[in-house]
Design an enzyme around this catalytic site. Structure first.
Site: not given
Ligand code: GRF
Length: 223
Positions: A150, A141, A112, A114
């Protein structure tokens, strides 16, 4: 690049899919030894599904039926994933919490990203919360997913300075630009056999990571 078969990726998205696109481009340009086999969203209107199709990637929608039906949702997800048999599941802006039943058998096979320097600011609205806290540094991260939200071992972090005039939008744009660099990087490490999951920890180049690898984006690089 090794001569090994490319790592098969299934990417789960809920929205724009900019991380998915960055990863798919890294694959297409052979910057990493991986291939996106399938993109899944639980929201049929997710813009990222169109971006994936435009890149020639197979897509699926597994509609979210509501929290009471989480088990059914995950069983449908299991079936969609079984057909693609990915080596790695990549959560990229996927806004649903996956249960222990789904995550534990796949330990080490789900990543993932985050938008915070974990363990700080788990959960939502991280950019706003960082500004409210008056922090000087923020970032993103990439971590292995465990049943704790998370909470899995962090592998790589990007760090960006918070600027005096930053808004939630400007900060989020700068952090997202770093996500598009660090997420493909970590997938490349896995594809090259440099990164592994062992005994609940992340191992890089044969050593257990005592702390995440940190990449600084200090303004000297255009992001
Ligand atoms: C990103 O900022 C990621 O960190 C978070 O959700 C957002 C997704 O953006 N988990 P995208 O759909 O990849 O443009």
């Amino acid at each position: 690049m090794t001569g090994a078969d490319p790592l098969r990726l299934a990417i789960l998205i809920s929205g724009r899919g900019s991380n998915m696109t960055a990863i798919a481009r890294a694959c297409a340009e052979a910057r990493i030894n991986a291939r996106v086999s399938l993109v899944i969203s639980e929201r049929p209107q997710a813009a990222g599904l169109d971006s994936a199709r435009a890149l020639g990637i197979e897509t699926r929608t597994v509609a979210w039926p509501g929290t009471a039906d989480r088990l059914r949702f995950e069983q449908e997800l299991d079936a969609a994933l079984a057909a693609a048999s990915p080596d790695l599941i990549v959560l990229a802006g996927f806004m649903r919490v996956l249960s222990q039943r789904f995550v534990e058998p796949r330990a080490g096979h789900i990543l993932n990203i985050h938008p915070s320097l974990l363990p700080n600011f788990r959960g939502l609205h991280t950019h706003r919360r960082v500004l409210e806290a008056g922090d000087a540094v923020h970032g993103a991260s990439v971590h292995f997913v465990t049943a704790e939200l998370d909470g899995g071992p962090v592998i790589l972090q990007s760090r960006v300075a918070v600027r005096p005039r930053d808004t939630e939008d400007s900060l989020s744009a700068r952090v997202q630009a770093t996500e598009h660099i660090i997420y493909p990087r970590v997938i490349g490490w896995l594809a090259d056999g440099r990164l592994a999951w062992r005994e609940g920890r992340a191992w890089l180049d044969g050593k257990a990571l005592a702390a995440p690898v940190v990449e600084e984006f200090d303004g000297s690089r255009e992001i």
